[in-house]
Design an enzyme around this catalytic site. Structure first.
Site, PDB file in Angstrom:
ATOM      1  N   ASN A   1      56.240  16.567  19.153  1.00 52.73           N
ATOM      2  CA  ASN A   1      55.307  16.255  18.073  1.00 52.73           C
ATOM      3  C   ASN A   1      56.020  15.709  16.841  1.00 52.73           C
ATOM      4  OD1 ASN A   1      53.482  17.358  19.862  1.00 52.73           O
ATOM      5  ND2 ASN A   1      52.430  18.587  18.327  1.00 52.73           N
TER       6      ASN A   1
ATOM      7  N   LYS B   1      57.874  21.020  23.016  1.00 50.56           N
ATOM      8  CA  LYS B   1      56.598  20.419  22.588  1.00 50.56           C
ATOM      9  C   LYS B   1      56.605  20.171  21.078  1.00 50.56           C
ATOM     10  CE  LYS B   1      52.289  19.072  22.504  1.00 50.56           C
ATOM     11  NZ  LYS B   1      51.564  19.667  21.433  1.00 50.56           N
TER      12      LYS B   1
ATOM     13  N   SER C   1      50.729  18.336  26.075  1.00 46.40           N
ATOM     14  CA  SER C   1      50.538  17.142  25.250  1.00 46.40           C
ATOM     15  C   SER C   1      49.658  16.133  25.965  1.00 46.40           C
ATOM     16  CB  SER C   1      51.888  16.494  24.923  1.00 46.40           C
ATOM     17  OG  SER C   1      51.672  15.322  24.156  1.00 46.40           O
TER      18      SER C   1
ATOM     19  N   GLU D   1      56.585  12.221  17.503  1.00 45.81           N
ATOM     20  CA  GLU D   1      55.269  11.581  17.377  1.00 45.81           C
ATOM     21  C   GLU D   1      54.951  11.262  15.915  1.00 45.81           C
ATOM     22  OE1 GLU D   1      50.819  13.389  17.581  1.00 45.81           O
ATOM     23  OE2 GLU D   1      52.067  13.742  19.363  1.00 45.81           O
TER      24      GLU D   1
END
Length: 517
Positions: A225, A221, A167, A228
């Site tokens: 996200n 990950k 990232s 995010e």
């Protein structure tokens, strides 16, 4: 200087070039540009030299590693070496076979290709060239289930497969990303020191550590996200409220977000929000945000997070609403019709005093919920897949290099490093106190948005999640009654143990469902 066969042979005469080429193919050592010395093979190979792959290769080289580089089309390889060949030691290769031949053992080959079938295609070509103990690394955004499948398949051939979450975007790949590797601990012993060296650093500590086995790295990950997505959406909702309700234009908001970045909201996303809102389009003289089409895209990781959360039974309502909000923004033809035929009946609302500060507090509270939901999902995944996920270590990886890096991650890390770990992030004393202080402002903001007809799906769903956690009774009791009536799905009681069923089509007496089995 960089060891590149391509540059040396280009400067040699035709005969010497043929002789040296033949000798090169028979030996693993390499010749540098000056043509005078030999040395050991590359420590790592990178195949797939689009921007992310090229920047990771440059990052390895800048940190003192010799990097063998390969791309399906040699033009990208040559472009990389022409522009950045002086940044470190690279070895140009034209095939996967040549890439493998130029690597020290155990061989480390990083795949930076598009997720899905392209990864499988490269693996199929690569595996016959490798030997037991070699390591295949997938640094793309692959789905964690694919990573689990690939890891199991390669393990049968005595090969290591490592799914690595990376990232930080293009800049992070070059200057230091947050890195989340899965796979075996044995593979991490051979690969980990290299990844730690190229990773972002937070107060001198690498933002990289072994996550857990098989697909754990890519799963973490993926959840990163998902958080995010929610973080970006709730910032967008704050922007909309400040503009549509409070009348603050983008340039004014740029100053507001700059100030907010000095508070407990301090983060990369708040920082770049101020930058975007302050940017003026050169062609029109308007704020850039006013000339960009209001339709947000996605590459799939947010959607995967929501699907996986549903499969795990984990409530990630804020993350889900952020994905749906992007989907709705993309329904441009329906939105055009809706603007003509749907009545809003918005009210005239006198904004509460201190509305801008209210929005800030609501933003912080909703942001906390996004992290809480994501971390809760990691806990549930650990139980489901047998992973040992250390949430304090994962939070520490996100403090630098990645997109969701934020000041509050220090406190999140401390909460999960404590002797008594919270079952939910919101239960940690530091956060339960902070969110309690924000609740009145949070409620005022959501109520104001509803009355004005301004959609705030993450603000409102995050508040509902908070209220759902703290309410003594939820309407799920009624739902269980309904399910029992139409499908004999049974229910449990609060006053005694067991499972029960009401005979709805008979005399409506209650029977113990346990006795019917």
């Amino acid at each position: 200087m960089a060891a590149q066969r391509y540059y040396f042979l280009a400067s040699a005469g035709p005969l010497w070039a043929r002789l040296l080429s033949s000798a090169w193919d028979r030996r693993p050592a390499h010749i540098n540009r000056s043509g005078g010395s030999f040395r050991m093979p590359a420590q790592i190979g990178v195949t797939g030299l689009a921007v992310m792959g090229a920047n990771l290769a440059r990052n390895f080289a800048r940190n003192g590693y010799t990097v063998a580089v390969h791309n399906r089309s040699a033009g990208k390889t040559d472009a990389l070496l022409e522009a950045h060949g002086d940044e470190g030691d690279f070895i140009r290769t034209e095939s996967l076979e040549e890439l493998v031949q130029n690597l020290e053992t155990p061989r480390r080959v990083m795949l930076m290709v598009k997720a899905g079938k392209p990864v499988d295609a490269v693996i199929d070509q690569l595996v016959p060239l490798l030997e037991p103990g070699d390591i295949v690394i997938d640094g793309g955004n692959s789905h964690y289930e694919d990573t689990r499948r690939r890891e199991a398949a390669l393990a049968e051939k005595d090969l290591h497969f490592v799914g690595v979450g990376v990232s930080g975007g293009e800049e992070g790949a070059l200057l230091g990303p947050s890195i989340m590797p899965g796979g075996s601990q044995e593979s991490y012993r051979a690969l980990g020191p290299m990844l730690e060296k190229i990773s972002a650093k937070y107060e001198g500590e690498p933002c990289c550590t072994w996550i857990s086995t098989d697909g754990a790295g890519h799963f973490v990950k993926m959840v990163h996200n998902g958080i995010e997505y929610a973080d970006m959406q709730v910032i967008g909702e704050a922007y909309d409220l400040l503009r549509s309700a409070a009348g603050l234009e983008p340039a004014e908001q740029a100053k507001v977000f700059t100030e907010w970045n000095k508070t407990n909201l301090s983060s990369f996303l708040i920082e770049i929000t101020a930058e975007v809102l302050g940017h003026v389009d050169a062609d029109t003289g308007k704020p850039l945000v006013d000339v960009v089409v209001d339709s947000a895209g996605q590459k799939g990781t947010g959607r995967w997070t929501v699907i996986s959360a549903l499969e795990l039974g984990t409530p990630t309502s804020g993350i889900a609403e952020s994905v749906f909000a992007r989907g709705l923004s993309s329904q441009r033809s329906q939105r055009a019709i809706g603007q003509e035929v749907l009545e809003g009946r918005e009210e005239q609302v006198e904004l509460p005093e201190g509305f801008v500060e209210d929005v800030r507090q609501a933003l912080f509270a909703s942001k906390l919920v996004s992290y809480a939901q994501g971390l809760d999902m990691l806990d549930n995944a650990a139980a489901e897949y047998g992973w040992e996920l250390k949430l304090d270590e994962i939070a520490s990886l996100w403090r630098a290099g990645c997109i969701i890096r934020a000041e509050l991650l220090d406190d999140i890390m401390k909460a999960y490093a404590a002797a008594e770990k919270p079952e939910n992030l919101l239960f940690a004393p530091a956060f339960s106190k902070a969110i309690a202080e924000a609740v009145p402002a949070w409620r005022r903001v959501v109520a104001t948005a509803v009355r004005l007809g301004i959609p705030v799906p993450v603000f409102s769903s995050s508040l509902a999640y908070y209220d759902g956690l703290r309410r003594k009774r939820l309407p799920a009791a009624l739902i269980q009654g309904q399910r029992d009536l139409f499908g004999a799905h049974t229910y449990q009681r609060i006053d005694r143990e067991g499972t029960f069923h009401t005979q709805w089509s008979g005399d409506r007496t209650e029977i113990s469902a346990d006795d019917t089995h």
